[in-house]
Write an enzyme that holds these catalytic residues in place. Sequence first.
Site, mmCIF file in Angstrom:
data_model
loop_
_atom_site.group_PDB
_atom_site.id
_atom_site.type_symbol
_atom_site.label_atom_id
_atom_site.label_comp_id
_atom_site.label_asym_id
_atom_site.label_seq_id
_atom_site.Cartn_x
_atom_site.Cartn_y
_atom_site.Cartn_z
ATOM 1 N N CYS A 25 -33.547 29.331 -10.197
ATOM 2 C CA CYS A 25 -34.101 28.436 -11.220
ATOM 3 C C CYS A 25 -35.582 28.170 -10.975
ATOM 4 O O CYS A 25 -35.942 27.292 -10.177
ATOM 5 C CB CYS A 25 -33.312 27.120 -11.241
ATOM 6 S SG CYS A 25 -33.872 26.012 -12.537
ATOM 7 N N CYS A 72 -36.708 24.601 -11.949
ATOM 8 C CA CYS A 72 -36.276 23.512 -11.040
ATOM 9 C C CYS A 72 -37.003 23.593 -9.697
ATOM 10 O O CYS A 72 -37.365 22.583 -9.123
ATOM 11 C CB CYS A 72 -34.776 23.568 -10.732
ATOM 12 S SG CYS A 72 -33.722 24.223 -11.999
ATOM 13 N N ASP A 73 -37.180 24.816 -9.181
ATOM 14 C CA ASP A 73 -37.629 24.966 -7.785
ATOM 15 C C ASP A 73 -39.064 25.477 -7.642
ATOM 16 O O ASP A 73 -39.594 25.492 -6.523
ATOM 17 C CB ASP A 73 -36.694 25.955 -7.048
ATOM 18 C CG ASP A 73 -35.272 25.413 -6.962
ATOM 19 O OD1 ASP A 73 -35.113 24.184 -7.005
ATOM 20 O OD2 ASP A 73 -34.337 26.225 -6.856
#
Length: 306
Positions: free
Chosen positions: A133, A136-137
């Site tokens: 992701c 997200c990361d």
Amino acid sequence: MREFDLIVIGAGVAGLTAAMHAARAGLSVAVVERMGAGGQIAAAERIENFPGFPQGVSGAELGPLLHEQAEAAGAEFVLDTVEGIAVDGEWRVVNAASDPINAHAVIVAAGSALRSLGVPGEETFLGRGVSHCASCDGHFFSGQEVCVIGGGDSALDEALVLTEHAACVAIIHRGAAFDAQRVLIDRATKHDKIEIVASTGVEEIVGADSVVGVRLRDLTAGTIHERAVKGVFVYVGLEPNTAFLRGIVALDPAGHIETDIMMRTSVPGIFAAGDVRRHSVAQLAAAAGDGATAAVAAWRYLKERA
Ligand code: NAP
């Protein structure tokens, strides 16, 4: 046991569109979803090819809008994990982890999960440099070198997201050319933070406490070399979420649900929509179309047997 006309499994674009259409047609509808609304789009930074959003829209915006529209039409939401479907005469029993739910028809819109690369180090370093992701990361890799594995739309989309954080993003793909939308290929190839590493396979993800690099094979020369990266983002395709349907409806060898053009599966009263089904083009607009078609088909099925 709770009873509905229709249960929709999955609250992605296909499932939410199906639920909205079916509820507006007058059916009592439950949507069973194990996470939040939106499905795969929840992690999409910017969606540029969904009709009606010329400036693009984030998954975090679109998911709740679709949810709101389905709920306003009358669909009820149940947070649970579906473990199977049983046929009991006229009933299609959806075996959710907490409680079974009865319905006369079911639409499976369970979507797909990202496929694993299947090389040493991938599982070991998941969450310690390996990620699925970018949105997200990506911020964990600010100013660092990262790589994306894959050569499709997902790999290119996510590599472009990573350029907002990382110093350099290598897209490593085993093919000689990308299999992706021209607009994404153009953006990626012109981006000064993106390096394209074609005809190259990944042998191993290496590290100690966290990722320090990837061991690569040049597929033309056959040579092996190591590349230093702190983050590895894997986008090598999708696997349909159909394990819970094995032995219940007909699946193709890759696990996609077989349907006809009205989204009917091999079992009367069970329909499928979105990229969970065989021949899906795996685009959001098509998922919405599948959802609408499945809702109409389910409504007709229920009307005929009333
Ligand atoms: P995909 O189109 O199936 O592409 C997977 C990529 O991973 C291919 O380049 C494939 O290479 C490579 N690959 C597969 N297994 C591999 C392995 N073991 N090692 C190394 N590379 C491997 O998957 P996707 O990019 O996730 O896209 C899935 C669907 O979603 C597509 O229909 C796509 O159009 C859609 N999508 C659309 C958008 C958008 O509209 N913006 C964004 C994301 C996804 P080979 O070709 O050699 O197999």
